[in-house]
Scaffold this motif. Sequence first.
Motif, PDB file in Angstrom:
ATOM      1  N   ARG A  59       0.841  -1.196   0.000  1.00  0.00           N
ATOM      2  CA  ARG A  59       0.000   0.000   0.000  1.00  0.00           C
ATOM      3  C   ARG A  59       0.871   1.240   0.000  1.00  0.00           C
ATOM      4  O   ARG A  59       1.996   1.235   0.488  1.00  0.00           O
ATOM      5  N   LEU A  64      -1.671   4.964   3.934  1.00  0.00           N
ATOM      6  CA  LEU A  64      -1.600   4.426   5.293  1.00  0.00           C
ATOM      7  C   LEU A  64      -1.668   5.559   6.319  1.00  0.00           C
ATOM      8  O   LEU A  64      -2.361   5.450   7.337  1.00  0.00           O
ATOM      9  N   ASP A  67      -5.221   6.910   6.496  1.00  0.00           N
ATOM     10  CA  ASP A  67      -6.092   6.008   7.256  1.00  0.00           C
ATOM     11  C   ASP A  67      -5.870   6.193   8.758  1.00  0.00           C
ATOM     12  O   ASP A  67      -6.826   6.178   9.542  1.00  0.00           O
TER      13      ASP A  67
END
Length: 78
Positions: A59, A64, A67
């Motif tokens: 990813r 990340l 999130d």
Amino acid sequence: MSLGIWEMLILLVVVVLIFGAGKLPKVAGDLAQGIKAFKKNMKDEDQDEPVAPAHPAPRDPALLAADKVAADRDRPVV
């Protein structure tokens, strides 16, 4: 269990009564097209089975971090 000549004759009479003699060729053609499409899709399904990747794609670090920020924002303050 197999159908004898009398059972097939009775079935044909019932079908003619339901659909009429004029629509019978169209119904038979539509049924044949449906069967062909079903067989074609079954062959395609066997050949095109998706293969799961051995390792998931990494990813993006920016995603990340986004999130994590969103998870922190939704967490209640104590």
